[in-house]
Design a protein around this motif. Structure first.
Motif, PDB file in Angstrom:
ATOM      1  N   GLN A  70       0.834  -1.205   0.000  1.00 38.69           N
ATOM      2  CA  GLN A  70       0.000   0.000   0.000  1.00 38.69           C
ATOM      3  C   GLN A  70       0.871   1.258   0.000  1.00 38.69           C
ATOM      4  O   GLN A  70       0.546   2.248  -0.672  1.00 38.69           O
ATOM      5  CB  GLN A  70      -0.937   0.008   1.229  1.00 38.69           C
ATOM      6  CG  GLN A  70      -1.936  -1.116   1.247  1.00 38.69           C
ATOM      7  CD  GLN A  70      -1.348  -2.453   1.744  1.00 38.69           C
ATOM      8  OE1 GLN A  70      -0.226  -2.533   2.237  1.00 38.69           O
ATOM      9  NE2 GLN A  70      -2.116  -3.523   1.572  1.00 38.69           N
ATOM     10  N   GLU A  71       1.975   1.227   0.743  1.00 41.08           N
ATOM     11  CA  GLU A  71       2.881   2.376   0.774  1.00 41.08           C
ATOM     12  C   GLU A  71       3.574   2.561  -0.575  1.00 41.08           C
ATOM     13  O   GLU A  71       3.733   3.694  -1.037  1.00 41.08           O
ATOM     14  CB  GLU A  71       3.925   2.197   1.880  1.00 41.08           C
ATOM     15  CG  GLU A  71       3.350   2.304   3.275  1.00 41.08           C
ATOM     16  CD  GLU A  71       4.323   1.870   4.354  1.00 41.08           C
ATOM     17  OE1 GLU A  71       4.187   2.366   5.489  1.00 41.08           O
ATOM     18  OE2 GLU A  71       5.223   1.030   4.078  1.00 41.08           O
ATOM     19  N   LEU A  72       3.975   1.462  -1.205  1.00 43.75           N
ATOM     20  CA  LEU A  72       4.601   1.551  -2.520  1.00 43.75           C
ATOM     21  C   LEU A  72       3.630   2.154  -3.526  1.00 43.75           C
ATOM     22  O   LEU A  72       3.975   3.069  -4.277  1.00 43.75           O
ATOM     23  CB  LEU A  72       5.081   0.177  -2.994  1.00 43.75           C
ATOM     24  CG  LEU A  72       5.677   0.126  -4.399  1.00 43.75           C
ATOM     25  CD1 LEU A  72       6.916   1.017  -4.511  1.00 43.75           C
ATOM     26  CD2 LEU A  72       6.009  -1.316  -4.782  1.00 43.75           C
ATOM     27  N   ARG A  73       2.408   1.666  -3.539  1.00 44.81           N
ATOM     28  CA  ARG A  73       1.393   2.180  -4.456  1.00 44.81           C
ATOM     29  C   ARG A  73       1.147   3.665  -4.216  1.00 44.81           C
ATOM     30  O   ARG A  73       1.133   4.478  -5.153  1.00 44.81           O
ATOM     31  CB  ARG A  73       0.092   1.400  -4.298  1.00 44.81           C
ATOM     32  CG  ARG A  73      -1.009   1.867  -5.233  1.00 44.81           C
ATOM     33  CD  ARG A  73      -2.285   1.003  -5.055  1.00 44.81           C
ATOM     34  NE  ARG A  73      -3.255   1.393  -6.038  1.00 44.81           N
ATOM     35  CZ  ARG A  73      -4.125   2.393  -5.880  1.00 44.81           C
ATOM     36  NH1 ARG A  73      -4.133   3.116  -4.765  1.00 44.81           N
ATOM     37  NH2 ARG A  73      -4.982   2.683  -6.826  1.00 44.81           N
ATOM     38  N   ALA A  74       0.961   4.049  -2.966  1.00 39.26           N
ATOM     39  CA  ALA A  74       0.700   5.452  -2.635  1.00 39.26           C
ATOM     40  C   ALA A  74       1.880   6.335  -3.038  1.00 39.26           C
ATOM     41  O   ALA A  74       1.686   7.441  -3.549  1.00 39.26           O
ATOM     42  CB  ALA A  74       0.409   5.604  -1.141  1.00 39.26           C
ATOM     43  N   PHE A  75       3.095   5.849  -2.834  1.00 41.57           N
ATOM     44  CA  PHE A  75       4.264   6.652  -3.190  1.00 41.57           C
ATOM     45  C   PHE A  75       4.344   6.826  -4.703  1.00 41.57           C
ATOM     46  O   PHE A  75       4.590   7.934  -5.193  1.00 41.57           O
ATOM     47  CB  PHE A  75       5.549   6.020  -2.640  1.00 41.57           C
ATOM     48  CG  PHE A  75       6.743   6.903  -2.811  1.00 41.57           C
ATOM     49  CD1 PHE A  75       6.826   8.111  -2.140  1.00 41.57           C
ATOM     50  CD2 PHE A  75       7.766   6.539  -3.654  1.00 41.57           C
ATOM     51  CE1 PHE A  75       7.924   8.953  -2.311  1.00 41.57           C
ATOM     52  CE2 PHE A  75       8.862   7.363  -3.834  1.00 41.57           C
ATOM     53  CZ  PHE A  75       8.949   8.577  -3.158  1.00 41.57           C
TER      54      PHE A  75
END
Length: 119
Positions: free
Chosen positions: A4-9
């Motif tokens: 989720q953090e990778l996608r958001a970044f």
């Protein structure tokens, strides 16, 4: 870094979009129609293909053997496959994603680059 953090970044960059041209599992992140990151967010371990300067690509592969490898199914001179949840710091992963985005933006036509700079 979580999926989720990778996608958001990846989506935090100006004009970045996510689509699924290959299959429902493979997220492709683009800017102005050009790919800068490719990943299966459900994959374990979590890996992402990122564009990289050719000289930096070789150096990174040597410094982080087993965690950064030549880009899987990509031009191995310009792309690395980065294992996100395999021991690299979140800071390094963020830098590599940002570098990939920046390399793609640098290669865009001038008109597209100017549009990206406008608020």
């Amino acid at each position: 870094m979580t999926p989720q953090e990778l996608r958001a970044f990846c989506l935090s960059f100006n004009a970045a979009v996510e689509n699924f041209p290959f299959d429902p599992q493979t997220s492709v992140f683009k800017v102005c129609g050009r790919l800068f990151a490719l990943t299966n967010l459900a994959g374990r371990p979590l890996k992402v293909n990122l564009k990289c300067d050719p000289e930096d690509a070789v150096r990174l592969r040597t410094e982080h053997e087993g965690l950064i490898a030549p880009g899987w199914h990509m031009n191995k001179r310009h792309w690395n496959t980065v294992t996100v949840d395999g021991g690299l710091t979140d800071r390094l992963v963020r830098e590599l994603v940002e570098d990939s985005y920046d390399l793609v933006v640098t290669g865009l036509p001038r008109a597209d680059r100017l549009r990206l700079d406008r608020p």
